[in-house]
Design a protein around this motif. Structure first.
Motif, short mmCIF file in Angstrom:
data_model
loop_
_atom_site.label_atom_id
_atom_site.label_comp_id
_atom_site.label_asym_id
_atom_site.label_seq_id
_atom_site.Cartn_x
_atom_site.Cartn_y
_atom_site.Cartn_z
N MET A 76 0.84 -1.20 0.00
CA MET A 76 0.00 0.00 0.00
C MET A 76 0.88 1.25 0.00
N GLN A 77 0.57 2.17 -0.91
CA GLN A 77 1.26 3.45 -0.95
C GLN A 77 0.41 4.50 -0.22
N ILE A 78 1.06 5.27 0.64
CA ILE A 78 0.37 6.29 1.42
C ILE A 78 0.93 7.65 1.02
N PHE A 79 0.04 8.55 0.63
CA PHE A 79 0.43 9.89 0.22
C PHE A 79 -0.09 10.89 1.23
N ARG A 80 0.79 11.81 1.64
CA ARG A 80 0.41 12.86 2.59
C ARG A 80 0.28 14.16 1.81
N PHE A 108 -5.73 8.24 -6.85
CA PHE A 108 -5.81 7.56 -5.57
C PHE A 108 -7.00 6.61 -5.57
N ASP A 109 -6.83 5.47 -4.90
CA ASP A 109 -7.94 4.53 -4.75
C ASP A 109 -8.84 4.91 -3.58
N ALA A 135 -8.44 -2.26 1.67
CA ALA A 135 -7.10 -2.58 1.17
C ALA A 135 -6.77 -1.87 -0.14
N PRO A 136 -6.91 -0.54 -0.20
CA PRO A 136 -6.58 0.18 -1.43
C PRO A 136 -5.07 0.19 -1.67
N GLU A 137 -4.69 0.28 -2.93
CA GLU A 137 -3.27 0.31 -3.25
C GLU A 137 -2.67 1.69 -3.02
#
Length: 234
Positions: A1-5, A18-19, A136-138
């Protein structure tokens, strides 16, 4: 999982892939929203302007209107300002709420096309985290809205830290998060007690981490965006 702030007020890119998007507003939009649901509100309709709220109120005559201008002052013509302590003791069973604020609501509108969209604050952060885990989004974007020229926005960054840590199976210090809200630039304005639009009671309600066991997903309905509570069944 990629997390963007992402900070809403630093956002320049219009498109995204974004998912799932989580719009965070601890002080106070999405804390107020959570307390409205706890008081029995059936749904919350985020709108961008007072004019849109007026039009929607004609379609939903039983709705409670909640609104605030930049800086937190109540929006003229609305039933209530954006204040969880004003909502806390209301009896809203089955009533819709129309919500217009300068930060949190604007983030929802900006990302209205996201496949999955949530409103979040610390009072429902744990339930939001579990809802995200179930999806469970990517690619997940955590949108903080509290950073302004004169505000560090750390109250929202604290909530984003909670979600990011949980998604990465890292430990979370709940007490430290609540203290960060109090110590943030905006939090200190509530503590100062010099602005009647920023009561200390609001700050205390906003720092009750995981007070509620529901997430607040936002979908598209007949009248635009609509938010409904999603009970935590885990």
């Amino acid at each position: 999982m990629q997390i963007f702030r992402v900070s809403l007020n630093r956002l320049v890119q219009e498109s995204h892939d974004f998912d799932a998007v989580v719009a965070i507003d601890v002080l106070r939009s999405f804390t107020t929203a959570a307390y409205a649901f706890a008081a029995g509100a059936s749904e919350i309709h985020p709108v961008g302007t007072a004019a849109e709220a007026e039009i929607l109120n004609e379609l939903l005559p039983d709705a409670l209107t909640v609104g605030a201008l930049p800086g937190g002052r109540p929006m003229p013509g609305f039933d209530l300002g954006n204040s969880p302590s004003r909502v806390h003791d209301l009896k809203l069973a089955g009533r819709p709420v129309i919500l217009s604020t300068a930060a949190g609501v604007q983030a929802l509108l900006r990302f209205r096309s996201a496949p999955r969209l949530f409103a979040a604050s610390l009072v429902c952060a744990g339930a939001t985290l579990r809802a995200l885990r179930a999806l469970a989004p990517e690619r997940v974007a955590l949108i903080t809205t509290g950073e302004w020229i004169d505000r560090d926005g750390d109250e929202d960054i604290a909530c984003a830290d909670y979600l990011a840590a949980g998604l990465q199976d890292e430990p979370i210090d709940i007490d430290a998060l609540a203290q960060r809200v109090r110590d943030s630039d905006f939090g200190r304005r509530f503590i100062a007690g010099t602005d009647p639009a920023l009561p200390l009671a609001d700050l205390e309600l906003c720092t009750r981490v995981d007070r509620f066991d529901f997430a607040m997903p936002v979908t598209r309905g007949r009248h635009g965006l609509v938010m409904r509570p999603l009970p935590d069944r885990i």
